[in-house]
Design a protein around this motif. Sequence first.
Motif, PDB file in Angstrom:
ATOM      1  N   UNK B   6      71.312   9.971  20.254  1.00 12.14           N
ATOM      2  CA  UNK B   6      71.542  11.346  20.680  1.00 12.14           C
ATOM      3  C   UNK B   6      70.691  12.334  19.891  1.00 12.14           C
ATOM      4  N   UNK B   7      69.947  11.842  18.955  1.00 14.54           N
ATOM      5  CA  UNK B   7      69.132  12.725  18.124  1.00 14.54           C
ATOM      6  C   UNK B   7      67.668  12.465  18.411  1.00 14.54           C
ATOM      7  N   UNK B   8      66.898  13.528  18.439  1.00 13.24           N
ATOM      8  CA  UNK B   8      65.477  13.328  18.636  1.00 13.24           C
ATOM      9  C   UNK B   8      64.778  13.204  17.295  1.00 13.24           C
ATOM     10  N   UNK B   9      63.892  12.225  17.199  1.00 14.60           N
ATOM     11  CA  UNK B   9      63.102  12.084  15.986  1.00 14.60           C
ATOM     12  C   UNK B   9      61.962  13.096  15.985  1.00 14.60           C
ATOM     13  N   UNK B  10      61.255  13.150  14.870  1.00 14.84           N
ATOM     14  CA  UNK B  10      60.141  14.102  14.752  1.00 14.84           C
ATOM     15  C   UNK B  10      59.091  13.881  15.830  1.00 14.84           C
ATOM     16  N   UNK B  11      58.806  12.593  16.087  1.00 13.94           N
ATOM     17  CA  UNK B  11      57.788  12.269  17.087  1.00 13.94           C
ATOM     18  C   UNK B  11      58.156  12.867  18.446  1.00 13.94           C
ATOM     19  N   UNK B  12      59.442  12.716  18.783  1.00  8.43           N
ATOM     20  CA  UNK B  12      59.883  13.218  20.081  1.00  8.43           C
ATOM     21  C   UNK B  12      59.844  14.736  20.131  1.00  8.43           C
ATOM     22  N   UNK B  13      60.250  15.358  19.028  1.00 11.09           N
ATOM     23  CA  UNK B  13      60.236  16.822  19.001  1.00 11.09           C
ATOM     24  C   UNK B  13      58.808  17.346  19.156  1.00 11.09           C
ATOM     25  N   UNK B  14      57.859  16.653  18.503  1.00 11.54           N
ATOM     26  CA  UNK B  14      56.456  17.058  18.638  1.00 11.54           C
ATOM     27  C   UNK B  14      55.976  16.904  20.069  1.00 11.54           C
ATOM     28  N   UNK B  15      56.343  15.768  20.656  1.00 10.51           N
ATOM     29  CA  UNK B  15      55.937  15.509  22.029  1.00 10.51           C
ATOM     30  C   UNK B  15      56.505  16.575  22.957  1.00 10.51           C
ATOM     31  N   UNK B  16      57.785  16.880  22.768  1.00 11.95           N
ATOM     32  CA  UNK B  16      58.407  17.898  23.620  1.00 11.95           C
ATOM     33  C   UNK B  16      57.657  19.220  23.491  1.00 11.95           C
ATOM     34  N   UNK B  17      57.352  19.589  22.268  1.00 22.96           N
ATOM     35  CA  UNK B  17      56.636  20.845  22.041  1.00 22.96           C
ATOM     36  C   UNK B  17      55.287  20.839  22.736  1.00 22.96           C
ATOM     37  N   UNK B  18      54.563  19.725  22.596  1.00 29.51           N
ATOM     38  CA  UNK B  18      53.223  19.638  23.195  1.00 29.51           C
ATOM     39  C   UNK B  18      53.314  19.691  24.713  1.00 29.51           C
ATOM     40  N   UNK B  19      54.288  18.947  25.271  1.00 26.10           N
ATOM     41  CA  UNK B  19      54.438  18.912  26.735  1.00 26.10           C
ATOM     42  C   UNK B  19      54.815  20.296  27.259  1.00 26.10           C
ATOM     43  N   UNK B  20      55.737  20.933  26.553  1.00 22.42           N
ATOM     44  CA  UNK B  20      56.188  22.255  27.002  1.00 22.42           C
ATOM     45  C   UNK B  20      55.014  23.230  26.998  1.00 22.42           C
ATOM     46  N   UNK B  21      54.244  23.184  25.939  1.00 22.99           N
ATOM     47  CA  UNK B  21      53.152  24.146  25.817  1.00 22.99           C
ATOM     48  C   UNK B  21      52.067  23.886  26.867  1.00 22.99           C
ATOM     49  N   UNK B  22      51.678  22.614  26.992  1.00 21.32           N
ATOM     50  CA  UNK B  22      50.603  22.285  27.928  1.00 21.32           C
ATOM     51  C   UNK B  22      50.995  22.645  29.356  1.00 21.32           C
ATOM     52  N   UNK B  23      52.198  22.255  29.750  1.00 19.17           N
ATOM     53  CA  UNK B  23      52.574  22.461  31.152  1.00 19.17           C
ATOM     54  C   UNK B  23      52.835  23.936  31.457  1.00 19.17           C
ATOM     55  N   UNK B  24      53.374  24.645  30.486  1.00 21.89           N
ATOM     56  CA  UNK B  24      53.598  26.073  30.704  1.00 21.89           C
ATOM     57  C   UNK B  24      52.263  26.783  30.909  1.00 21.89           C
TER      58      UNK B  24
END
Lengths: 399, 382
Positions: B6-24
Amino acid sequence: MEQTEFRQEVREWLEANCPPSQRQPADRTEQVWSGRDLRFPSDDARLWFERMRDKGWTTPEIPTAYGGGGLNPHEAQILSKEMKRIGARTPLYDHGIWMLAPALLEFGNEAQRERFLPEIVRGEVSWCQGYSEPGAGSDLAGLQTRAVRDGDEYVVDGAKIWTSAGCESDWMFCLVRTDPEAPKREGISFLLIDMSTPGVSRAPIRMISGESEFAQITFESVRVPVENLVHEENRGWEVAKGLLRHERKFMSEFEGGALDPSFTLREAALDYIGLDAEGRLADATLRENLVDLEMERRAVKLTTQRVYAQYRGSAPDHRLPLIMKYVSTETKKREDELATDILGYRGLGWEGDSFTKDELNSLRVLLFDKALSIAGGTSEVQLNIISRNALQLPQGGAR
Amino acid sequence: MTAMSQLMGDEELQLRGAAAEMLRKESPVSAFRRQRDDDCQPRYDAALWSQFGAMGWTGMLVPEAHGGLAFGHRGVGLVCEEMGRNLVASPFVATAIHAVTLLAHGSEALQAQLLPAIVAAETTVAVAVDEGRGFAPQNTAVTAVREGDEYLLHGTKSFVAGGGHAQYLIVLARTSGSVGEMQGLSLFIVPANALEASQRETLNMVDQLDYANLSFEGVRIPLSALIGEEGGAGAYMDELVDVAAAHSASELLGIVDALFDTTVEYLKVREQFDAPIGSFQALQHRAALMFTRIELLRSVVLDARAALDEVREERAIACSHARVMALEVAQLVGTETIQMHGGIGVTDELDVGLYYKRAIALRPTYGDRSYHRDRYARLSGY
């Protein structure tokens, strides 16, 4: 790893110290409740209580200075999980443990902590909560019970209602109005009252479940020493808010009461309805309802785990815990309703040997649990809190 | 169910940030609206697809031996969420999730041929399963009959997502048994150019994405086009159902998050009766209820992804649960969002309608709500 070591240590200690008879669900008569007349249903229950008390694990998170377990929240969760793993009973029940002790740690003075916490840990005194009044339910801050300062004492007049275990408890922690002129949340104080003080009277309230779980309490010129004031005069609302968080947390984690039937809904459905020739639950509509309910329960369970997991992460979402009281109590009510549907006539027995204990309990639980979404802040109040504190919706519109 | 899932690791948080930024930045809803208004074909942006490759997203489920990252379903799910949030049109789901899941059962040669091209976002694949009103692989009537060193295909697939433009098609066909049975089903890889133009009927559907009916009448493919065991596709489909369920739930979660944020914002600014409408309790409680449903859904979706990565025994339960709940919550939030926006909610000018349409387009794919509720019950023994 330290955590793993602690878990191992706990596991071994429980294995060695929890009597086998204390590793099965306790019904009402088998629970050990705090009190001046602390009584035990069996020698094993006493043994189990005494061993846990001596470890401080009747109150795992209270500092060792007061006799508690001195565990951090994570260790306390490990203990709780390890107890659940072997089905170990809660060694001691008391509203003081769940609600007052955390409030005293946060707001009480040293003298109050030294006086009250060790008694709570050892189960020597039972506590009840005096919040709701006949005229102050969801609008708790509208409470009218007055406390007027007279020398070294407060003189208390008024009435409290829906007090759990109110007829049996030795002490009450309650909210009283000390300044009737102030805005309503700013004239409230948090007071500890010995229920044996002259002027206190109590009457049980008979519920739809047939139980008398709650009491109405009246105060007529009850004199309370000023040293029983927790936190500052007129700042009791802060204590109440902190304590309500503990109460809601407790209620949202409450995994069924002593009356809950020993069967799961799935087991009951297979048992009472059975499978058809194709291996499907013979009542198609109930099958659908069961799927929905099991999914809901699973979602709530996963979300509870997510709340805990978040506490260990770096950036917990403070909005998430706000939904837990609402979702867990509403889900429990749905579960009870479905159980009654599944049992048919057999789920309607009020008492007697014609019905199994589980069948009788199922009905009592259905009725009793209606209070879950009323006590401790109604579901509607919970939705208000979510819309205000999680969604930041503007206030002051039509209600 | 472990708490750590249920917790996101650092790798996942980074990925989420990158995906959010790129797609936005590269693919906001306005981009999809423009593609729709200009009727661009294909609907997705080829440059954006290349970027999916450059970001490593296309290789998330591909083993490292074939050039992938093996980041797993937690990663893919995050990308799907951000795609939903921004209403991205992309061959990503069909190619990098559905096709890759099935290709894992293919021969080493087939994997070596296709997987690196998928990782590089140099090819696209569509999976052709459905033939009727919904997902019912047991009712597959398309047949593949072995003739010498070839299979001869016969029949038509319907509503194939990405089927109008994909370069490869993975086709579910019956090699034995009869309609109604899961036994006797096989998967084949077919280059799209094996079909005549007349055998591809493109469809104009509610979400305005790429769908086609594909006639495989008379198409001949080599024996090497078989993916996995002949007659063994039933098990592969079951796995695909889990994967597709979890990630359509992820995409729906992103859609729901976007709709809900829009709604809460609107409740704060729209004034009627001299007050922001969000100050009215009738609307506050409905908003609060939506919030509880969305957060419960989020827990279930995170768990489904983790269950896939950990190959947990209860993964089918976890995935079907996520799918059912995502569809329910999407319906609730979709209809409530439109309602709470009032008149403007039913205009095309607002993006709300686009989100709603994408959400309903995800209803039948790889099992609708009934299918997954029933699956959950069967898996639970009733």
